[in-house]
Design an enzyme around this catalytic site. Structure first.
Site, short mmCIF file in Angstrom:
data_model
loop_
_atom_site.label_atom_id
_atom_site.label_comp_id
_atom_site.label_asym_id
_atom_site.label_seq_id
_atom_site.Cartn_x
_atom_site.Cartn_y
_atom_site.Cartn_z
N ARG A 128 -48.49 62.61 -52.96
CA ARG A 128 -48.40 64.01 -53.39
C ARG A 128 -49.37 64.74 -52.46
O ARG A 128 -50.57 64.61 -52.61
CB ARG A 128 -48.81 64.18 -54.85
CG ARG A 128 -47.75 63.71 -55.83
CD ARG A 128 -47.02 64.94 -56.34
NE ARG A 128 -45.73 64.69 -56.92
CZ ARG A 128 -45.49 64.50 -58.21
NH1 ARG A 128 -46.46 64.47 -59.07
NH2 ARG A 128 -44.26 64.34 -58.63
N PRO A 129 -48.87 65.48 -51.48
CA PRO A 129 -49.68 65.93 -50.34
C PRO A 129 -50.70 67.03 -50.62
O PRO A 129 -50.63 68.13 -50.07
CB PRO A 129 -48.63 66.38 -49.33
CG PRO A 129 -47.50 66.86 -50.19
CD PRO A 129 -47.48 65.92 -51.37
N CYS A 130 -51.69 66.73 -51.45
CA CYS A 130 -52.75 67.71 -51.71
C CYS A 130 -53.59 67.97 -50.47
O CYS A 130 -54.26 69.00 -50.39
CB CYS A 130 -53.61 67.26 -52.88
SG CYS A 130 -54.33 65.63 -52.72
N HIS A 131 -53.51 67.07 -49.49
CA HIS A 131 -54.25 67.30 -48.24
C HIS A 131 -53.70 68.50 -47.46
O HIS A 131 -54.37 69.02 -46.58
CB HIS A 131 -54.23 66.04 -47.36
CG HIS A 131 -52.87 65.56 -46.99
ND1 HIS A 131 -52.12 64.76 -47.82
CD2 HIS A 131 -52.12 65.77 -45.88
CE1 HIS A 131 -50.96 64.50 -47.24
NE2 HIS A 131 -50.94 65.11 -46.06
N ARG A 132 -52.51 68.95 -47.79
CA ARG A 132 -51.90 70.09 -47.10
C ARG A 132 -52.35 71.44 -47.66
O ARG A 132 -51.92 72.48 -47.17
CB ARG A 132 -50.37 69.97 -47.17
CG ARG A 132 -49.85 68.74 -46.45
CD ARG A 132 -48.35 68.61 -46.56
NE ARG A 132 -47.92 67.32 -46.02
CZ ARG A 132 -46.81 66.68 -46.38
NH1 ARG A 132 -46.00 67.24 -47.27
NH2 ARG A 132 -46.51 65.51 -45.86
#
Length: 167
Positions: A128-132
């Site tokens: 779940r790309p929370c790094h984006r």
């Protein structure tokens, strides 16, 4: 219900993956992660449920996969689940802001802090790309896995310096 787990070596460190008895992924943690999971005595080490996740993670880190196709079953409140689902809409190679995520789920601008808290509690880092998600001013603010890992992931995706994706 028994939690199953395994480790996976990656360019951002050893990943700890957990799954429920059905094989759905419940978490992906990195060493030193804020609120990350650690192996418990009652858990069962079982690499079988993680084959697809390991293959997809290897392809992602090799730059060959842009979207994960895995069954995810994180535990969280209805609000957190809405925020985490909104993360799935941020495309590979793009970034967005906490305010944009708030807008995507229909939350007010006042709720941006709560959105940030939910993003920080994301139990499925990378998947779940929370790094984006970046600050409104373009800064690489907050990441439960550490800013060095966030930079590594965004560099892998060639997202640094790209425009923010609007809601």
């Amino acid at each position: 219900m028994t939690t199953r787990w395994t480790h996976f070596d990656s360019p951002v460190g050893e990943l700890l993956l957990t799954a429920d008895e059905t094989g759905a992924l419940t978490s992906l943690s990195v060493p030193g992660q804020k609120n990350g999971r650690t192996v418990q005595e009652s858990w069962l080490r079982d690499p079988a449920p993680f084959r697809a996740a390991q293959e997809q993670l290897a392809a992602y880190f090799a730059g060959e996969l842009k979207e994960f196709q895995l069954e995810l079953r994180p535990e969280g409140t209805e609000f957190r689940t809405r925020v985490w689902d909104a993360l799935d809409d941020v495309p590979y190679g793009a970034t967005t802001t906490y305010g944009e995520i708030a807008a995507r789920i229909g939350a007010t601008r006042v709720a941006v802090r709560a959105v940030g808290g939910a993003i920080g509690a994301n139990p499925l880092l990378i998947l779940r790309p929370c790094h984006r998600v970046i600050g409104a001013n373009g800064s690489l603010t907050g990441y439960a896995g550490g800013l060095e890992r966030k930079t590594t992931l965004l560099t892998l995706e060639a997202a640094l310096g790209t425009p923010v994706t609007p809601a």
